[in-house]
Design a protein around this motif. Structure first.
Motif, PDB file in Angstrom:
ATOM      1  N   LYS A   1       0.928  -1.204   0.007  1.00 37.64           N
ATOM      2  CA  LYS A   1       0.144   0.048   0.108  1.00 37.64           C
ATOM      3  C   LYS A   1       0.826   1.277   0.040  1.00 37.64           C
ATOM      4  O   LYS A   1       0.570   2.219  -0.611  1.00 37.64           O
ATOM      5  CB  LYS A   1      -0.773   0.215   1.138  1.00 37.64           C
ATOM      6  CG  LYS A   1      -2.273  -0.890   1.253  1.00 37.64           C
ATOM      7  CD  LYS A   1      -3.159  -0.744   2.070  1.00 37.64           C
ATOM      8  CE  LYS A   1      -2.700  -1.234   3.715  1.00 37.64           C
ATOM      9  NZ  LYS A   1      -3.965  -0.623   4.458  1.00 37.64           N
ATOM     10  N   GLU A   2       1.779   1.309   0.810  1.00 38.54           N
ATOM     11  CA  GLU A   2       2.986   2.216   0.890  1.00 38.54           C
ATOM     12  C   GLU A   2       3.649   2.489  -0.521  1.00 38.54           C
ATOM     13  O   GLU A   2       3.902   3.743  -0.989  1.00 38.54           O
ATOM     14  CB  GLU A   2       4.119   2.083   2.128  1.00 38.54           C
ATOM     15  CG  GLU A   2       4.816   3.442   2.546  1.00 38.54           C
ATOM     16  CD  GLU A   2       5.791   3.086   3.488  1.00 38.54           C
ATOM     17  OE1 GLU A   2       6.815   3.969   3.693  1.00 38.54           O
ATOM     18  OE2 GLU A   2       5.573   1.951   3.924  1.00 38.54           O
ATOM     19  N   ALA A   3       3.937   1.507  -1.232  1.00 40.49           N
ATOM     20  CA  ALA A   3       4.893   1.484  -2.558  1.00 40.49           C
ATOM     21  C   ALA A   3       3.763   1.785  -3.629  1.00 40.49           C
ATOM     22  O   ALA A   3       4.449   2.307  -4.677  1.00 40.49           O
ATOM     23  CB  ALA A   3       5.342   0.430  -2.491  1.00 40.49           C
ATOM     24  N   GLU A   4       2.496   1.731  -3.450  1.00 35.46           N
ATOM     25  CA  GLU A   4       1.837   2.084  -4.474  1.00 35.46           C
ATOM     26  C   GLU A   4       2.096   3.395  -5.379  1.00 35.46           C
ATOM     27  O   GLU A   4       2.099   3.308  -6.561  1.00 35.46           O
ATOM     28  CB  GLU A   4       0.327   1.729  -4.458  1.00 35.46           C
ATOM     29  CG  GLU A   4      -0.499   1.759  -5.579  1.00 35.46           C
ATOM     30  CD  GLU A   4      -2.001   1.398  -5.302  1.00 35.46           C
ATOM     31  OE1 GLU A   4      -2.553   0.704  -6.160  1.00 35.46           O
ATOM     32  OE2 GLU A   4      -2.432   1.207  -4.298  1.00 35.46           O
ATOM     33  N   GLY A   5       1.701   4.342  -4.543  1.00 33.79           N
ATOM     34  CA  GLY A   5       2.030   5.780  -5.011  1.00 33.79           C
ATOM     35  C   GLY A   5       3.474   6.277  -5.719  1.00 33.79           C
ATOM     36  O   GLY A   5       3.629   6.609  -6.671  1.00 33.79           O
ATOM     37  N   VAL A   6       4.288   5.423  -4.646  1.00 39.04           N
ATOM     38  CA  VAL A   6       5.693   5.825  -5.198  1.00 39.04           C
ATOM     39  C   VAL A   6       6.148   5.098  -6.642  1.00 39.04           C
ATOM     40  O   VAL A   6       6.810   5.680  -7.431  1.00 39.04           O
ATOM     41  CB  VAL A   6       6.574   5.242  -4.073  1.00 39.04           C
ATOM     42  CG1 VAL A   6       8.083   5.315  -4.609  1.00 39.04           C
ATOM     43  CG2 VAL A   6       6.399   5.844  -2.925  1.00 39.04           C
ATOM     44  N   THR A   7       5.520   3.872  -6.693  1.00 36.44           N
ATOM     45  CA  THR A   7       5.768   3.013  -7.865  1.00 36.44           C
ATOM     46  C   THR A   7       5.219   3.992  -9.181  1.00 36.44           C
ATOM     47  O   THR A   7       5.885   3.876 -10.218  1.00 36.44           O
ATOM     48  CB  THR A   7       5.183   1.549  -7.856  1.00 36.44           C
ATOM     49  OG1 THR A   7       5.956   0.844  -6.557  1.00 36.44           O
ATOM     50  CG2 THR A   7       5.446   0.920  -9.010  1.00 36.44           C
ATOM     51  N   LEU A   8       4.047   4.370  -8.977  1.00 35.01           N
ATOM     52  CA  LEU A   8       3.308   4.984  -9.896  1.00 35.01           C
ATOM     53  C   LEU A   8       4.309   6.190 -10.562  1.00 35.01           C
ATOM     54  O   LEU A   8       4.516   6.635 -11.451  1.00 35.01           O
ATOM     55  CB  LEU A   8       1.879   5.303  -9.923  1.00 35.01           C
ATOM     56  CG  LEU A   8       0.911   4.290  -9.501  1.00 35.01           C
ATOM     57  CD1 LEU A   8      -0.399   4.717  -9.126  1.00 35.01           C
ATOM     58  CD2 LEU A   8       0.883   3.526 -11.191  1.00 35.01           C
ATOM     59  N   ALA A   9       4.477   6.969  -9.421  1.00 36.28           N
ATOM     60  CA  ALA A   9       5.291   8.181  -9.660  1.00 36.28           C
ATOM     61  C   ALA A   9       6.603   8.037 -10.184  1.00 36.28           C
ATOM     62  O   ALA A   9       7.087   8.477 -11.238  1.00 36.28           O
ATOM     63  CB  ALA A   9       5.612   9.036  -8.513  1.00 36.28           C
ATOM     64  N   PHE A  10       7.278   6.772  -9.910  1.00 31.87           N
ATOM     65  CA  PHE A  10       8.473   6.189 -10.713  1.00 31.87           C
ATOM     66  C   PHE A  10       8.390   6.071 -12.012  1.00 31.87           C
ATOM     67  O   PHE A  10       9.070   6.314 -12.787  1.00 31.87           O
ATOM     68  CB  PHE A  10       9.124   5.114  -9.809  1.00 31.87           C
ATOM     69  CG  PHE A  10      10.392   4.671 -10.301  1.00 31.87           C
ATOM     70  CD1 PHE A  10      11.641   5.177  -9.953  1.00 31.87           C
ATOM     71  CD2 PHE A  10      10.663   3.628 -11.145  1.00 31.87           C
ATOM     72  CE1 PHE A  10      12.825   4.781 -10.633  1.00 31.87           C
ATOM     73  CE2 PHE A  10      11.815   3.016 -11.550  1.00 31.87           C
ATOM     74  CZ  PHE A  10      12.920   3.899 -11.350  1.00 31.87           C
ATOM     75  N   GLU A  11       7.234   5.536 -12.334  1.00 33.22           N
ATOM     76  CA  GLU A  11       6.913   5.006 -13.492  1.00 33.22           C
ATOM     77  C   GLU A  11       6.768   6.067 -14.580  1.00 33.22           C
ATOM     78  O   GLU A  11       7.220   6.015 -15.726  1.00 33.22           O
ATOM     79  CB  GLU A  11       5.881   3.955 -13.843  1.00 33.22           C
ATOM     80  CG  GLU A  11       5.989   2.570 -13.096  1.00 33.22           C
ATOM     81  CD  GLU A  11       5.011   1.737 -13.027  1.00 33.22           C
ATOM     82  OE1 GLU A  11       3.795   2.427 -13.208  1.00 33.22           O
ATOM     83  OE2 GLU A  11       4.919   0.413 -12.775  1.00 33.22           O
ATOM     84  N   ARG A  12       6.209   7.242 -13.889  1.00 33.45           N
ATOM     85  CA  ARG A  12       5.953   8.412 -14.748  1.00 33.45           C
ATOM     86  C   ARG A  12       7.349   9.034 -15.207  1.00 33.45           C
ATOM     87  O   ARG A  12       7.239   9.927 -15.891  1.00 33.45           O
ATOM     88  CB  ARG A  12       5.112   9.422 -13.868  1.00 33.45           C
ATOM     89  CG  ARG A  12       3.757   9.044 -13.882  1.00 33.45           C
ATOM     90  CD  ARG A  12       2.788  10.218 -13.289  1.00 33.45           C
ATOM     91  NE  ARG A  12       3.046  10.440 -12.163  1.00 33.45           N
ATOM     92  CZ  ARG A  12       2.315  10.108 -11.058  1.00 33.45           C
ATOM     93  NH1 ARG A  12       1.470   9.138 -10.974  1.00 33.45           N
ATOM     94  NH2 ARG A  12       2.800  10.750  -9.779  1.00 33.45           N
ATOM     95  N   LEU A  13       8.497   8.707 -14.500  1.00 28.72           N
ATOM     96  CA  LEU A  13       9.691   9.509 -14.806  1.00 28.72           C
ATOM     97  C   LEU A  13      10.065   8.958 -16.340  1.00 28.72           C
ATOM     98  O   LEU A  13      11.031   9.687 -16.870  1.00 28.72           O
ATOM     99  CB  LEU A  13      10.876   9.036 -13.788  1.00 28.72           C
ATOM    100  CG  LEU A  13      10.651   9.385 -12.218  1.00 28.72           C
ATOM    101  CD1 LEU A  13      11.744   8.843 -11.502  1.00 28.72           C
ATOM    102  CD2 LEU A  13      10.573  10.902 -12.197  1.00 28.72           C
ATOM    103  N   GLY A  14       9.675   7.658 -16.606  1.00 27.05           N
ATOM    104  CA  GLY A  14      10.089   7.225 -17.841  1.00 27.05           C
ATOM    105  C   GLY A  14      11.339   6.901 -18.264  1.00 27.05           C
ATOM    106  O   GLY A  14      12.117   7.454 -19.327  1.00 27.05           O
TER     107      GLY A  14
END
Length: 218
Positions: free
Chosen positions: A36-49
């Motif tokens: 749950k904690e990592a979900e937002g971070v993972t999405l933000a990381f993926e947006r870095l491209g």
């Protein structure tokens, strides 16, 4: 006599099973919380491209930092408008300093990212970076990140070849555990849904208690 001995043995075995089951449940719950904690971070990381960035950072830190912590560092570094091209070097230095000082590698990673992001000489001092040296180098480069990058490269070139220590092995094992827990949490999330993790844990406990009761009574 044998019946009593056998009963005691079964009771002890049931106790061990209960303890093991409880530990499994706690790991599952912790894994769910981590997911749950990592979900937002993972999405933000993926947006870095940056598809190869995570592997590069793992290599730079010799696998001693979990994927979650690396993704957090990358997202924060980017949010501070710092060049991601420099992140690998910065984290490699943080990992080396953690080994040299006995500090937590996650603490040192956070210090280098936060120190540069906030332009805080006090935080950078956690990594043994001299405020005067950074200031002098900034007069040459005109930028703190460039100044720190040059200082780090100079220091690391003098450090010689990388030596894998017991501390590194322990950090690597912990990072691998965190990665596996995150993978487990994500699998549970996809299968059961975040809201049902506690219910799933309760169901496991109920089944274990029932099995233990049945074992003792028979």
């Amino acid at each position: 006599m044998l019946a009593v001995f056998g009963g005691n043995l079964m009771t002890k075995a049931a106790g061990y099973v209960a303890q093991l089951g409880s530990e499994v449940v706690e790991v599952m719950k912790a894994s769910g919380e981590l997911a749950k904690e990592a979900e937002g971070v993972t999405l933000a990381f993926e947006r870095l491209g940056r598809p190869g960035l995570l592997d590069n950072l793992k290599e730079a830190t010799h696998g001693t930092v979990s994927e979650f912590e690396l993704m957090k560092a990358a997202v924060q570094f980017n949010d501070f408008k710092l060049p991601l091209e420099e992140l690998g070097t910065m984290l490699a230095f943080a990992q080396q300093k953690a080994k040299d000082t006995g500090q937590s590698v996650d603490y040192m990673v956070n210090s280098i990212v936060t120190g540069l992001g906030r332009k805080s000489l006090m935080i950078l001092d956690n990594l043994g970076l001299s405020a005067n040296e950074v200031k002098n180098k900034m007069e040459e480069t005109g930028d703190m990140t460039k100044a720190v990058g040059e200082i780090i490269r100079e220091q690391m070139s003098k450090a010689g070849e990388y030596v894998d220590t017991a501390s590194d092995k322990a950090s690597r094992a912990n990072a691998k555990l965190q990665d596996e827990m995150l993978a487990l949490g994500n699998a549970m999330k996809e299968t059961f849904g975040i809201s049902s993790i506690d219910e799933f844990s309760t169901a496991i406990k109920t089944e274990l208690v029932g099995a233990i009761t049945f074992t003792i009574e028979t």
